[in-house]
Design an enzyme around this catalytic site. Structure first.
Site, PDB file in Angstrom:
ATOM      1  N   ASP A 207     -63.835  85.596  57.873  1.00  0.00           N
ATOM      2  CA  ASP A 207     -64.437  86.005  56.603  1.00  0.00           C
ATOM      3  C   ASP A 207     -64.758  84.750  55.796  1.00  0.00           C
ATOM      4  OD1 ASP A 207     -63.746  88.775  57.178  1.00  0.00           O
ATOM      5  OD2 ASP A 207     -61.698  88.220  56.640  1.00  0.00           O
ATOM      6  N   ASP A 246     -67.775  88.411  60.191  1.00  0.00           N
ATOM      7  CA  ASP A 246     -66.929  89.533  59.821  1.00  0.00           C
ATOM      8  C   ASP A 246     -67.226  89.880  58.366  1.00  0.00           C
ATOM      9  OD1 ASP A 246     -65.075  91.539  60.001  1.00  0.00           O
ATOM     10  OD2 ASP A 246     -63.327  90.246  60.101  1.00  0.00           O
ATOM     11  N   ASP A 250     -62.461  89.737  52.357  1.00  0.00           N
ATOM     12  CA  ASP A 250     -61.491  90.744  52.765  1.00  0.00           C
ATOM     13  C   ASP A 250     -60.215  90.556  51.955  1.00  0.00           C
ATOM     14  OD1 ASP A 250     -63.280  91.745  54.570  1.00  0.00           O
ATOM     15  OD2 ASP A 250     -61.965  91.585  56.318  1.00  0.00           O
ATOM     16  N   ARG A 302     -69.336  98.691  53.285  1.00  0.00           N
ATOM     17  CA  ARG A 302     -68.143  98.098  52.679  1.00  0.00           C
ATOM     18  C   ARG A 302     -68.454  97.349  51.379  1.00  0.00           C
ATOM     19  NH1 ARG A 302     -64.615  95.722  57.824  1.00  0.00           N
ATOM     20  NH2 ARG A 302     -64.648  97.642  59.052  1.00  0.00           N
TER      21      ARG A 302
END
Length: 428
Positions: A207, A246, A250, A302
């Site tokens: 990330d 990714d 996160d 997301r």
């Protein structure tokens, strides 16, 4: 933003100790304002504001940044990033590409041949090529994974870019990241997972910014994207997109008390994941996150997806992509409590309001003041009406009410302000 006096800093390389008063407006000493979201709870978030002059650094390359980070030590420190820093560089500052990390005979062609589902089948990859992939991935990780310790402020000076890096705040407390363009945490060595999603899928490792067991974190005026290696230019292998990225941000592993404000997430598949597993019941009572005045531009999914957490989502702006496989914006997952207020969505004609919310085992979504292409809508009612039978109905009772927040504007006002003010280089 006022001009920074960087002639000396940009004329040198590596890490420089500079007096704290060197800038006309030293945003590196800023702390999170009272009541500005969850990160203001329990003493607030000050980052490295208490650093003495010996621990205030201006860095211009990877080597200098690594020295300033000091292996993630908790010593109060302020790190100012000047210019563009490429994490994919060797100790001499020379750029490294994927071929430079490959070792033990790894190659993409050999890997694809070894684990072609038509011949390998559904088993997890093992053997020489998977071992070589792991060894190669470890070499890249040693370069691009940058640990951030407690009591740290990282701030970009005018035009600062950190590319190819995965900033990781792991089991650390009291961290600020501001005014920084985070680009292209590119994984050279994705792993094939045969049984994922029925058809199998590629899994990537990095990330742009990862909070794992982190507490009291303020992310402000950050731009996060794939710029440099967009996934839509990557090939398809085994009938699945060969993704190299990714998440952009996160927030997992029981992280807690986080505020993300005035930031821009752009041109990416998976933007923000809050809570990484349906069985991670230790996350109960944690993952308290505020997202306000952020822009989500061409994000596939997301934005965010939430498990367990109490997430206050207000005054954000969404530009839904008009191409590609858009999936959803708000992901309502296990035991999540999203409290959404006055957010604005702009979509192309083929995207309906019912497409904006997706639920997996979620039960509740509180939403008010939503604008959809300029018109007020009730996302909860629309979700329940259009997804009846395919997803369970959601209730508005999320079990909590936000009290830590700055002024909440109408969605229309916030929409205009965020378009002008979100992202790196736009701090007031």
């Amino acid at each position: 933003m006022r001009k920074r006096h960087l002639a000396l800093a940009l004329g040198l390389s590596g890490l420089l100790c500079v007096p704290a008063q060197a800038e006309a407006r030293d945003i590196s000493r800023d702390t999170l304002a009272p009541n500005d979201g969850w990160a203001a709870a329990d003493g607030g978030t000050t980052g490295g504001a208490a650093a003495d002059d010996a621990h205030v650094y201006t860095v211009t390359d990877r080597a200098g940044l690594v020295r300033a980070l000091d292996g993630g030590s908790g010593t109060p420190k302020i790190i100012k990033i000047a210019g563009t820093i490429d994490a994919n560089t060797d100790d001499d500052g020379d750029h490294l590409d994927c071929a430079d990390y490959a070792t033990d005979g790894y190659s993409t062609k050999k890997y694809l041949t070894a684990y072609d589902p038509r011949t390998w089948g559904p088993a997890k990859p093992s053997g020489p090529q998977e071992e070589a992939r792991q060894a190669s991935a470890a070499r890249q990780a040693a370069r691009i994974v940058l640990p951030v310790g407690s009591n740290t402020t990282i701030v970009g000076l005018e035009g600062a870019v950190l590319k190819g890096a995965s900033l990781q705040v792991k089991n650390a407390d009291n961290v600020i990241v501001r005014n920084l363009d985070l680009r292209d945490a590119y994984d050279c060595f994705p792993v094939w997972q045969p049984n994922t999603g029925g058809l199998g899928d590629w899994k990537t490792a990095y990330d742009n910014l990862w909070l794992n067991g982190a507490t009291h974190v303020w992310v402000d005026h950050v731009t996060a994207s794939d710029k440099g290696h967009p996934d839509d230019r990557e090939p398809t292998h085994f009938a699945r997109n060969y993704l190299r990225h990714d998440g952009l941000l996160d927030i997992t592993g029981g992280s807690d008390l986080v505020t993300v404000s005035w930031s821009r997430f752009a041109g990416h598949d998976k933007a923000i994941l809050i809570g990484n597993g349906d069985t991670a019941t230790g996350d109960r009572g944690r993952l308290r996150v505020t997202l306000h005045h952020n822009e989500f531009d061409s994000i596939v999914q997301r934005a965010p997806r939430v498990r367990f957490g109490q997430v206050h989502l207000y005054n954000n702006r969404y530009e839904v992509p008009d191409e590609g496989d858009y999936r959803y914006s708000l992901g309502v997952s296990t035991e999540s409590g999203i409290y959404a207020e006055n957010n604005a969505f702009h979509t192309p004609g083929h995207i309906e309001a019912a497409d904006l919310v997706k639920s997996w085992n979620g039960t509740a979504l509180h939403q008010t003041g939503t604008l959809f292409n300029g018109y007020p809508v009730d996302l909860l009612a629309i979700h329940n009406a259009y997804n009846s039978g395919s997803e369970r109905d959601l209730t508005a009772e999320v079990g909590w009410t936000p009290t830590l927040h700055t002024k909440i504007d109408s969605a229309g006002t916030a929409d205009r302000e965020v378009a002008r003010g979100a992202g790196a280089g736009r701090t007031p």
